[in-house]
Design a protein around this motif. Structure first.
Motif, PDB file in Angstrom:
ATOM      1  N   GLN A 113      10.276 -46.496 -12.363  1.00  0.00           N
ATOM      2  CA  GLN A 113      11.025 -45.337 -12.590  1.00  0.00           C
ATOM      3  C   GLN A 113      12.522 -45.515 -13.309  1.00  0.00           C
ATOM      4  OE1 GLN A 113      10.561 -42.153 -12.821  1.00  0.00           O
ATOM      5  NE2 GLN A 113      12.452 -41.353 -12.929  1.00  0.00           N
ATOM      6  N   ASN A 124       9.153 -38.865 -12.753  1.00  0.00           N
ATOM      7  CA  ASN A 124       8.633 -38.953 -11.699  1.00  0.00           C
ATOM      8  C   ASN A 124       8.604 -37.923 -10.969  1.00  0.00           C
ATOM      9  OD1 ASN A 124       7.489 -40.077  -9.380  1.00  0.00           O
ATOM     10  ND2 ASN A 124       8.925 -41.641  -8.869  1.00  0.00           N
ATOM     11  N   SER A 178       3.534 -38.559 -12.840  1.00  0.00           N
ATOM     12  CA  SER A 178       4.581 -39.260 -13.480  1.00  0.00           C
ATOM     13  C   SER A 178       4.234 -39.662 -14.873  1.00  0.00           C
ATOM     14  CB  SER A 178       5.168 -40.542 -12.438  1.00  0.00           C
ATOM     15  OG  SER A 178       3.853 -41.324 -12.451  1.00  0.00           O
TER      16      SER A 178
END
Length: 854
Positions: free
Chosen positions: A92, A640, A645
């Motif tokens: 992420q 996310n 996500s």
């Protein structure tokens, strides 16, 4: 991005559990408008900040003391740790276009090697042609192809931080894998001289201080047997070890009707041992040794279009497969093609924490050897024998040293150096067989309407009978290349605010290559200077004499230096949404043409002739390709939200002097494409509508074109689209993991990979029209000849697993369940004018497997 600290420690922030593990791929549709609408709609749908998503994220948040990276599972999605920036960060948070395939995905999809991985990563394409050596990795459509040992890849492969200098050094089965990271676009700032198109980074599991392991056995069609296992555990309080091994064999799916052998089989094994020393909290030492072998009948070549030359092959007693049924998997060959690879290496990694500093050293030695043979005329006629690829030997030493900060303040940095030293030796040969003279005799009769034959042509040139095209004549090639390079690299991260981080990076690389060639042609007809009335027979001078290097005009040396750069702004929009914009450049050093087609440049040839150094019929060509430079502008969005996500990337990538290698029917033309660029969109997303069900989607849209390519093998193609790169690639996947009352699990997974139809090759050189004196009259015929040969991929894979609480798993699996067959490559048949040969994809495979973990 989301992390305020960019050191080696994991960022001190909550991690959203149950998030998604997707391989970052490209977004797209048949046209750009639909691609943009689709990507935008997906992002809006997933990004809606509903109360439910926020509650799930808060309820599932875990502290930064989660298990270390090697113990995390695929269920942790974007929270999986990656090292794309040579620092441990979550998928992420890392502001790089990177696709990650986890250990669980590799197991469930029955992924055996990097070639299998392309069904899960649409940005990655892997192909193998003449032998195992001619394995090509391409990312975003670009990678260096060919069986020339002098060609270094544009996509760099690393295993646990150790560089593999050729694809052949990592084509075997994947060892005990933690994950595979595919970094898209130029990565030279941190990964050096041969990462101008991307990086494949394979990360294996470290030895554990807790006893454990796994063993797996699989059986499938084509009598396929796979056995692999790993065991790990402590030796003392500060020392742990692991040992992994595997064996993979399968009958070939192609039958050689000339001798009933099977081709395109698998026969490989590996062993890999590791030791982990932790004498203190500050010091970690990891030692690795590995050995693998591959001994396979690779690769099967099929005739796809016959010509008048094909008739001559048949007339001398040879046979060819039916070009109307290429997927019947039947060929005729009087030579058994084989690829034998022996690959081993040792490496050591040291990590030492000095307060806020971490020192890392990676030292490695690699040794790779190839022995290969192939029927270069791809028929059962005895036209040519010998090794088309021959023997290759690579001995490589690498050393990396870097220092990274882990400061609490707004400033962090990484600085390092890298040293590379390699000796590459290669030899190959082509030897005429017993049928070759009769074959040429038929070609001469056809060219002259039976006015001449082999004997009368010899007499007209004053040669004794049976001088030309005799069995045993041929070309014998030998090269040695010594390559030494070093890099100094580093980057700095500065947190302008709690949410905005600026990154600047640079890499200086110097590369020095020295080449020695000792090659000899004994083809006596090719050494004859033909008088003007017989100039039409020049096409039968298949193996002209060679001028070795170094010589008085050509030094056989290249010296390249280059700066690569990275500049990036990363902004944390919210705790669930990160964005970045970046610009980076890449560099690939000069590549030598270490083949029988290694010829002086036109300017050098003129000097050679003026000094009286030339040999008969010496023609110009390429000794080496100039350095390759790439650059990319990138805009990335990473979200996310716990149960969902997504990653979305827009990019414009440019490669100057791309090193292109084109087969002519008797050899290769190595050159540089002046400038080519690609606009692309990449999207990947995952959603968990229920705890049991995970849905994934990944798409890529590419629009590549030649901005300038004046002297391509097919003329000036400036402004034209690169026609052998598919515009659209996509993978849809799902996994349903149903827990049972007894803690067993029922797991069903599947994926479907699609690539839009595309022409397999830009053109066929032997179809180019020429004037009577041999000069080019027109290129379009060569381009048109390749148009009917197209590729469309529809690849479906699935598995059904019953996983017991005691660690035993039973699986039924299938790959390419639709039995989708397509051409992976085509080329001008060797010494058979306007005949076309090619390679096909693998058929459906399926089987059962049992795995036990403890």
């Amino acid at each position: 991005m989301g992390s305020k600290s960019t050191g080696l420690a994991l960022p001190n922030r909550p991690s959203n559990r149950g998030v998604f593990q997707m391989k970052s791929l490209f977004a797209g549709a048949a046209g750009f408008r639909r691609a943009a609408l689709f990507g935008s709609a997906a992002m809006i749908a997933l990004a809606t900040p509903g109360v439910a998503l926020a509650q799930v994220a808060e309820e599932e948040a875990q502290p930064a003391t989660d298990p270390p990276a090697e113990d995390q599972t695929a269920d942790e999605g974007n929270e999986i740790i990656v090292t794309a920036t040579k620092r441990e960060r979550t998928l992420q948070d890392v502001p790089v276009a990177v696709s990650v395939t986890t250990a669980e995905q590799i197991e469930r999809a029955q992924i055996r090697d990097i070639k299998d991985l392309q069904s899960l990563v649409p940005s990655l394409r892997v192909s193998t042609s003449q032998s195992a050596f001619a394995t090509t990795y391409s990312i975003r459509g670009f990678g260096t192809s060919g069986n020339n040992i002098g060609l270094e890849p544009s996509v760099a492969v690393f295993v646990d931080g150790v560089y593999r200098s050729r694809a052949i050094a990592q084509i075997g089965d994947l060892p005990d894998i933690q994950r595979v990271e595919v970094l898209r676009g130029p990565q030279s700032t941190l990964f050096g001289k041969n990462a101008s198109a991307g990086v494949i980074s394979i990360v294996s599991k470290k030895p554990s201080f807790q006893f454990g392991g796994s063993v797996e056995a699989s059986y499938g069609n084509y009598d396929a047997v796979v056995i692999k296992g790993v065991v790990t555990g402590p030796i003392t309080d500060g020392i742990a070890a692991s040992l992994a091994a595997g064996y993979n064999r399968r009958d070939g799916y192609v039958t050689n009707l000339a001798n009933s052998d099977d081709l395109a089989n698998r026969n490989r094994w590996f062993v890999r041992g590791q030791m982990l020393f932790e004498p203190s909290d500050a010091l970690t030492i990891r030692l690795t040794g590995d050995y693998d072998e591959l001994d396979e009948n690779c690769c099967a070549v099929l005739n796809l279009r016959r010509s008048a030359a094909s008739g001559a092959v048949l007339a001398v007693g040879g046979q060819l497969n039916n070009p109307a049924t290429p997927f019947a998997d039947e060929v005729y060959s009087d030579v058994v093609p084989f690829s034998k690879v022996r690959n081993w290496g040792i490496s050591g990694q040291l990590d030492y924490e000095l307060g806020p500093l971490t020192l890392t050293s990676i030292t490695a030695w690699r040794d790779t050897r190839l022995d290969a043979n192939q029927d270069v005329d791809f028929s059962s006629a005895r036209l040519a024998t010998g090794a088309n690829i021959g023997q290759s030997d690579l001995k490589t030493f690498t050393q990396e040293l870097r220092l990274a900060t882990n400061l609490d303040g707004p400033f962090n940095a990484l600085i390092g150096g890298y040293y590379f030293n390699e000796t590459a030796k290669g030899s190959d040969r082509i030897v005429y067989g017993a049928d070759f003279r009769n074959y040429v005799d038929l070609l001469i009769r056809g060219l002259t309407g039976n006015a001449l034959n082999a004997g009368t042509l010899e007499a007209s040139l004053g040669a004794p009978p049976n001088t030309f095209w005799q069995a045993g004549q041929g070309f014998f090639n030998r090269f040695t290349q010594k390559d030494e390079s070093y890099s100094i690299f580093g980057n700095v991260d500065f947190e302008v605010s709690d949410r905005l981080t600026v990154t600047l990076g640079a890499n200086y690389t110097h590369d020095a290559k020295d080449v020695t060639g000792t090659s000899v042609s004994t083809d006596r007809f090719s050494a004859v200077v033909l008088p003007a009335p017989l100039a039409g027979f020049k096409a039968l001078q298949f193996l002209p004499p060679f001028l070795n290097i170094p010589n008085a005009v050509e030094s056989g040396k290249t010296r390249d230096s280059d700066w690569s750069w990275t500049a990036r702004l990363a902004y944390e929009v919210s705790d669930t949404l990160n964005t970045y914009v970046s610009y980076s450049t890449g560099f690939k050093a000069s590549s030598f043409n270490l083949s029988r087609d290694s010829r002086p440049t036109p300017a050098d040839l003129a000097t050679i002739v003026s000094r009286g150094l030339g040999v008969p019929n010496l023609v110009s060509g390429t000794r080496f390709a100039e350095p390759e430079d790439s650059s990319v502008y990138e805009l990335g969005i990473k979200g996310n939200w716990g149960i969902a996500s997504a990653n979305l990337t827009f990019f414009k990538q440019t490669i100057r002097n791309f090193q292109a290698n084109t087969f002519t029917g008797t050899g290769y033309i190595l050159g540089n494409a002046d400038k080519q660029s690609t606009f692309g969109i990449e999207f990947d997303g995952q959603v968990k509508p229920t705890p049991e069900l995970t849905l994934t989607m990944a798409m890529t849209y590419l629009d590549p074109k030649y901005d300038k390519y004046v002297n391509s093998p097919f003329g000036d193609v400036s402004g034209q689209r690169v026609i052998n790169i598919s515009r659209l690639g996509a993978t849809w996947g799902f996994q349903y993991d149903q827990p049972l009352a007894n803690d067993d699990h029922f797991i069903l997974r599947g994926d479907f990979h699609y690539e839009a139809p595309v022409q397999v090759e830009p053109g066929l050189l032997n179809y180019i029209t020429r004037n009577p004196n041999g000069t080019v009259a027109g290129y379009q015929t060569g381009i048109d000849a390749a148009r009917p040969f197209r590729r469309e991929v529809s690849d479906m894979n699935a598995s059904l697993t019953y996983a017991m609480a005691n660690g035993l798993e039973l699986t039924v699996w299938g790959r390419n369940l639709l039995d989708n067959r397509y051409l992976t490559g085509i080329f001008d048949s060797v010494a058979q004018n306007q005949s076309v040969s090619g390679y096909t994809s693998q058929p459906r495979t399926y089987g059962v497997a049992a795995r036990f973990k403890w």
